[in-house]
Structure formats: structure tokens, C-alpha cells
Design a protein around this motif. Sequence first.
Motif, PDB file in Angstrom:
ATOM      1  N   VAL A  58      35.012  54.339  50.512  1.00 10.52           N
ATOM      2  CA  VAL A  58      35.956  53.316  50.056  1.00 10.52           C
ATOM      3  C   VAL A  58      37.060  53.173  51.096  1.00 10.52           C
ATOM      4  O   VAL A  58      37.739  54.143  51.429  1.00 10.52           O
ATOM      5  N   ILE A  59      37.208  51.952  51.622  1.00 11.90           N
ATOM      6  CA  ILE A  59      38.277  51.702  52.593  1.00 11.90           C
ATOM      7  C   ILE A  59      39.488  51.064  51.922  1.00 11.90           C
ATOM      8  O   ILE A  59      40.592  51.163  52.423  1.00 11.90           O
ATOM      9  N   LYS A  60      39.266  50.432  50.757  1.00 13.07           N
ATOM     10  CA  LYS A  60      40.379  49.785  50.063  1.00 13.07           C
ATOM     11  C   LYS A  60      39.977  49.454  48.635  1.00 13.07           C
ATOM     12  O   LYS A  60      38.845  49.053  48.383  1.00 13.07           O
ATOM     13  N   LYS A  61      40.921  49.638  47.718  1.00 16.07           N
ATOM     14  CA  LYS A  61      40.769  49.202  46.329  1.00 16.07           C
ATOM     15  C   LYS A  61      41.849  48.166  46.083  1.00 16.07           C
ATOM     16  O   LYS A  61      43.026  48.412  46.385  1.00 16.07           O
ATOM     17  N   ILE A  62      41.459  46.991  45.577  1.00 19.59           N
ATOM     18  CA  ILE A  62      42.445  45.957  45.295  1.00 19.59           C
ATOM     19  C   ILE A  62      42.285  45.439  43.870  1.00 19.59           C
ATOM     20  O   ILE A  62      41.202  45.513  43.288  1.00 19.59           O
ATOM     21  N   ASP A  63      43.382  44.942  43.323  1.00 16.64           N
ATOM     22  CA  ASP A  63      43.346  44.251  42.040  1.00 16.64           C
ATOM     23  C   ASP A  63      42.860  42.835  42.301  1.00 16.64           C
ATOM     24  O   ASP A  63      43.257  42.211  43.289  1.00 16.64           O
ATOM     25  N   ILE A  64      42.012  42.345  41.397  1.00 10.92           N
ATOM     26  CA  ILE A  64      41.491  40.996  41.576  1.00 10.92           C
ATOM     27  C   ILE A  64      41.731  40.144  40.341  1.00 10.92           C
ATOM     28  O   ILE A  64      41.759  40.635  39.216  1.00 10.92           O
ATOM     29  N   GLU A  65      41.920  38.879  40.624  1.00 17.02           N
ATOM     30  CA  GLU A  65      41.926  37.846  39.597  1.00 17.02           C
ATOM     31  C   GLU A  65      40.623  37.082  39.802  1.00 17.02           C
ATOM     32  O   GLU A  65      40.284  36.720  40.928  1.00 17.02           O
ATOM     33  N   LEU A  66      39.871  36.892  38.722  1.00 16.15           N
ATOM     34  CA  LEU A  66      38.582  36.220  38.823  1.00 16.15           C
ATOM     35  C   LEU A  66      38.730  34.713  38.686  1.00 16.15           C
ATOM     36  O   LEU A  66      39.513  34.235  37.857  1.00 16.15           O
ATOM     37  N   ALA A  67      37.963  33.998  39.467  1.00 14.33           N
ATOM     38  CA  ALA A  67      37.846  32.546  39.340  1.00 14.33           C
ATOM     39  C   ALA A  67      36.398  32.280  38.972  1.00 14.33           C
ATOM     40  O   ALA A  67      35.520  32.284  39.834  1.00 14.33           O
ATOM     41  N   ASP A  68      36.162  32.105  37.686  1.00 19.29           N
ATOM     42  CA  ASP A  68      34.815  31.920  37.173  1.00 19.29           C
ATOM     43  C   ASP A  68      34.617  30.511  36.617  1.00 19.29           C
ATOM     44  O   ASP A  68      33.595  29.881  36.831  1.00 19.29           O
ATOM     45  N   LEU A  69      35.625  30.012  35.920  1.00 26.40           N
ATOM     46  CA  LEU A  69      35.563  28.663  35.354  1.00 26.40           C
ATOM     47  C   LEU A  69      35.823  27.625  36.436  1.00 26.40           C
ATOM     48  O   LEU A  69      36.472  27.913  37.440  1.00 26.40           O
ATOM     49  N   ASP A  70      35.326  26.421  36.225  1.00 23.07           N
ATOM     50  CA  ASP A  70      35.495  25.358  37.220  1.00 23.07           C
ATOM     51  C   ASP A  70      36.958  25.097  37.552  1.00 23.07           C
ATOM     52  O   ASP A  70      37.305  24.922  38.719  1.00 23.07           O
ATOM     53  N   THR A  71      37.830  25.077  36.548  1.00 27.81           N
ATOM     54  CA  THR A  71      39.257  24.827  36.810  1.00 27.81           C
ATOM     55  C   THR A  71      39.879  25.969  37.603  1.00 27.81           C
ATOM     56  O   THR A  71      40.722  25.733  38.462  1.00 27.81           O
ATOM     57  N   GLU A  72      39.456  27.193  37.328  1.00 31.13           N
ATOM     58  CA  GLU A  72      39.963  28.344  38.082  1.00 31.13           C
ATOM     59  C   GLU A  72      39.516  28.266  39.538  1.00 31.13           C
ATOM     60  O   GLU A  72      40.287  28.568  40.451  1.00 31.13           O
ATOM     61  N   LYS A  73      38.278  27.849  39.745  1.00 34.28           N
ATOM     62  CA  LYS A  73      37.763  27.719  41.111  1.00 34.28           C
ATOM     63  C   LYS A  73      38.464  26.585  41.847  1.00 34.28           C
ATOM     64  O   LYS A  73      38.747  26.689  43.033  1.00 34.28           O
ATOM     65  N   LYS A  74      38.729  25.511  41.130  1.00 37.73           N
ATOM     66  CA  LYS A  74      39.394  24.364  41.753  1.00 37.73           C
ATOM     67  C   LYS A  74      40.820  24.722  42.179  1.00 37.73           C
ATOM     68  O   LYS A  74      41.273  24.360  43.252  1.00 37.73           O
ATOM     69  N   ASN A  75      41.528  25.467  41.348  1.00 42.74           N
ATOM     70  CA  ASN A  75      42.914  25.824  41.643  1.00 42.74           C
ATOM     71  C   ASN A  75      43.024  27.041  42.550  1.00 42.74           C
ATOM     72  O   ASN A  75      43.905  27.101  43.399  1.00 42.74           O
TER      73      ASN A  75
END
Length: 171
Positions: A58-75
Motif C-alpha cells: 500500500v502506497i496510499k490510502k485515501i477517502d473517496i466520494e463515489l460518482a455513480d449516478l449520472d448527475t454525480e458523474k456530470k458534476n
Amino acid sequence: MMKRFNILFPLIIMFMCFLINSSERIYQNSDMFLDIGSLLEIEFLKDGELYLKNKNNVIKKIDIELADLDTEKKNGLKYRSFLKENRGMLFLLKNQEEYKKIDMKDMRIPLDIVYINQFDTVIFVNKYINPMKNIENLNFSSPIKYVLEINAGMSNKWGIKEGVTKITLDY
């Protein structure tokens, strides 16, 4: 009946004149029509963690916000003035063409954009993408499963390597 009309008619006319005059003042006052997008600030919402690994280390652990829905991907990360160093947004792609729709329109922060294939391996890092710039359309020989957006410069700092770095998700 005529008496009531004589009283109401002038009141209606005065009210309409007031509305027209008020609306003209609003249109003349340009401060009333600021770009709402420039005032908008969206907060990071942690959906999980992503581990970046080189040869199972493991070189890095990061917190992620998922973009799964179309609006999330668009924004994506639009309308954000900052992103903490140990955070990123992970786009979960449904088809091969979705990664081509990612753009830097309305972005405020420079990014590194990491493209990850179906084997969870980084295949390309588009580094130091400036806000509001067009991203060149890239074609990959391997299907893209994820796109990870992180602060510009972090891919170098963390040691992300094309063809070597793999990801593991915990969400």
C-alpha cells in the motif's frame, strides 16, 4: 356593482404599475443576477476508502466520494474550492464512453485524472489538468472501469505508476 368597479379598477392599475416598476428595477440591478454557480460550494461526502498499491504494498490510502449516478458523474468535483490532500472522487463507469464525458468546466481546482482498467490497474494518469481547460479525448486499448480525480501533483507525490499501481476499494 359599478361603484365597486370604480374603486377596484384604479387599485388594480396601481398594483400592476408597481409590479412593472419593481421588475424593471430588478433587471437594471445586475447584482441581483450573480452567477449562482460561482457562489455554490459542495462539500466532500466520504463514501469509502481507496487503497493504492504498488506490487501489493500500500502506497496510499485515501477517502473517496463515489460518482455513480449520472448527475454525480456530470458534476464530479465541480463547484468545490478545495480538496484535501488525502481525498478523491472515484467515477464508477457503466460503459466505455462515459470517461470521455468528464470535463473541467466549472472546476476551480487543478487535478490529476487517473484512468483505471477492468483489472483495477492504473493505465494512464493525466497530470496537472488546469480548471476550465478542455481535456483531450483519449482512447485506450483496455476498457476503463474507474476514473479517479485527485489534487494535481498527488499522483507523483504518492508514486502512482501506469501499469503498476492497482487499487482496492472499501465502501
